[in-house]
Design a protein around this motif. Structure first.
Motif, short mmCIF file in Angstrom:
data_model
loop_
_atom_site.label_atom_id
_atom_site.label_comp_id
_atom_site.label_asym_id
_atom_site.label_seq_id
_atom_site.Cartn_x
_atom_site.Cartn_y
_atom_site.Cartn_z
N ARG A 10 -3.63 -74.57 24.44
CA ARG A 10 -2.67 -75.41 25.15
C ARG A 10 -1.65 -75.95 24.13
N ALA A 11 -0.40 -75.54 24.27
CA ALA A 11 0.65 -75.95 23.34
C ALA A 11 1.54 -76.99 23.98
N SER A 12 1.63 -78.14 23.36
CA SER A 12 2.51 -79.21 23.83
C SER A 12 3.94 -78.93 23.37
N ILE A 13 4.86 -78.84 24.32
CA ILE A 13 6.25 -78.49 24.02
C ILE A 13 7.17 -79.62 24.47
N ASN A 14 7.99 -80.09 23.54
CA ASN A 14 8.95 -81.16 23.83
C ASN A 14 10.33 -80.55 24.07
N VAL A 15 10.78 -80.56 25.33
CA VAL A 15 12.11 -80.02 25.63
C VAL A 15 13.19 -81.08 25.48
N GLY A 16 12.80 -82.26 25.00
CA GLY A 16 13.79 -83.30 24.72
C GLY A 16 14.56 -83.05 23.44
N ASN A 17 14.09 -82.09 22.63
CA ASN A 17 14.79 -81.70 21.40
C ASN A 17 15.32 -80.29 21.59
N PRO A 18 16.60 -80.14 21.99
CA PRO A 18 17.13 -78.81 22.33
C PRO A 18 17.21 -77.84 21.16
N ILE A 19 17.13 -78.36 19.93
CA ILE A 19 17.13 -77.46 18.79
C ILE A 19 15.85 -76.61 18.78
N LEU A 20 14.76 -77.17 19.28
CA LEU A 20 13.46 -76.49 19.20
C LEU A 20 12.99 -75.91 20.52
N ALA A 21 13.37 -76.50 21.64
CA ALA A 21 12.90 -75.99 22.94
C ALA A 21 13.80 -76.48 24.06
N ARG A 22 13.83 -75.72 25.14
CA ARG A 22 14.59 -76.08 26.33
C ARG A 22 13.79 -75.64 27.56
N ARG A 23 14.09 -76.22 28.68
CA ARG A 23 13.43 -75.80 29.92
C ARG A 23 13.87 -74.39 30.30
N ASP A 24 12.93 -73.63 30.85
CA ASP A 24 13.21 -72.28 31.30
C ASP A 24 12.56 -72.10 32.68
N PRO A 25 13.35 -71.76 33.70
CA PRO A 25 12.81 -71.67 35.05
C PRO A 25 11.66 -70.67 35.18
N ALA A 26 11.72 -69.61 34.40
CA ALA A 26 10.72 -68.55 34.53
C ALA A 26 9.40 -68.88 33.84
N THR A 27 9.49 -69.47 32.64
CA THR A 27 8.29 -69.68 31.82
C THR A 27 7.93 -71.14 31.59
N GLY A 28 8.78 -72.06 32.01
CA GLY A 28 8.55 -73.48 31.76
C GLY A 28 9.33 -73.98 30.57
N ALA A 29 9.36 -73.20 29.51
CA ALA A 29 10.10 -73.58 28.31
C ALA A 29 10.38 -72.35 27.46
N ALA A 30 11.44 -72.44 26.65
CA ALA A 30 11.80 -71.37 25.71
C ALA A 30 12.39 -72.00 24.47
N GLY A 31 12.32 -71.29 23.35
CA GLY A 31 12.88 -71.80 22.12
C GLY A 31 12.02 -71.47 20.92
N VAL A 32 12.40 -72.01 19.78
CA VAL A 32 11.72 -71.71 18.52
C VAL A 32 10.26 -72.14 18.57
N SER A 33 10.00 -73.35 19.06
CA SER A 33 8.62 -73.84 19.09
C SER A 33 7.77 -73.01 20.06
N VAL A 34 8.37 -72.56 21.16
CA VAL A 34 7.63 -71.72 22.11
C VAL A 34 7.29 -70.38 21.48
N ASP A 35 8.23 -69.82 20.74
CA ASP A 35 7.97 -68.55 20.04
C ASP A 35 6.81 -68.70 19.05
N LEU A 36 6.80 -69.82 18.34
CA LEU A 36 5.71 -70.06 17.40
C LEU A 36 4.38 -70.24 18.12
N ALA A 37 4.40 -70.91 19.26
CA ALA A 37 3.17 -71.10 20.04
C ALA A 37 2.60 -69.75 20.49
#
Length: 246
Positions: free
Chosen positions: A20-47
């Motif tokens: 279970r990976a906790s993702i903060n979409v409040g920091n757009p540099i690292l993650a953003r909301r994604d309708p398909a997967t819930g979130a996308a971004g650098v931190s999601v890729d690392l997860a």
């Protein structure tokens, strides 16, 4: 999926059988909301990469603020998370070293008397910053004599700085450097007034062996170019890969 990591360590990361990976979409540099997967971004890729390393399935636990994300990992409602390193948070979370650094820097006019970071906080000097940004919050606390002025957004800082004839522009280093390429007569002030060091973390109760595995993973992701490629893939210009741990 087959893990090269000892099963006892995998179990420490996955008490529910999944990561279970906790993702903060409040920091757009690292993650953003994604309708398909819930979130996308650098931190999601690392997860995803870490789940693959463990040989387990991944669940994203998405939050809109760093505080909620921190609370979830501290309370073991999530197994890993992505946070700015902070000693208060460290009471319940074991951090890796940083994988990304976000620098706050200053830009001024070529003829400005400001030559160093220490020259900025002077009575009568005005500093333009993006309203509500991390830099706004930090400088609101730290500047004792200079006056803060606020642009509507961080990307608008330099244009507003020029239009309103402020003394200093403050913001993400890479963004300021990009603006200087299109606006003549400006220069960067050497150094940075703040550095946000973003790391991975896990609940402290999972133990030092698990923490060492996560730390080694982050170092590998930096050294292999994974983090740099993720930043490029997601068109992130406000962050840089953190240097390797010495």
């Amino acid at each position: 999926m087959t893990s090269s990591i000892d099963s006892s360590i995998v179990a420490k990361f996955t008490p529910t059988g999944r990561l279970r990976a906790s993702i903060n979409v409040g920091n757009p540099i690292l993650a953003r909301r994604d309708p398909a997967t819930g979130a996308a971004g650098v931190s999601v890729d690392l997860a995803h990469a870490f789940a693959d390393r463990l040989g387990v399935s991944l669940d994203l636990v998405v939050f809109d603020s760093a505080g909620k994300s921190v609370d979830a990992v501290t309370a073991e409602q999530a197994d890993i998370g992505f946070f700015a390193i902070d000693p208060v948070r460290g009471a319940g979370i074991n951090f890796t070293d940083a994988y990304v650094e976000i620098e706050g820097a200053y830009a001024v006019r070529e003829d400005s008397p400001v030559r160093a970071i220490a020259d900025v906080d002077v009575a009568g000097r005005t500093v333009m910053v993006g309203k509500g940004s991390a830099y706004d919050l930090y400088l609101t606390r730290e500047l004792k004599q200079a006056t803060l002025l606020r642009a509507p957004t961080s990307p608008a800082v330099v244009d507003t700085f020029v239009a309103e004839k402020a003394d200093v522009a403050a913001g993400v280093r890479q963004q300021l450097e990009g603006d200087l390429k299109r606006i003549s007569g400006l220069r960067m002030v050497p150094g940075s007034f703040m550095v946000i060091r973003q790391a991975m973390g896990l609940p402290k109760g999972r133990g030092e062996d698990a923490a060492k595995v996560l730390t080694a993973f982050v170092e590998e992701m930096k050294a292999s170019g994974f983090v740099a490629e993720a930043l490029k893939r997601h068109n992130i210009e406000g962050a840089a890969v953190a240097p390797p741990t010495k």
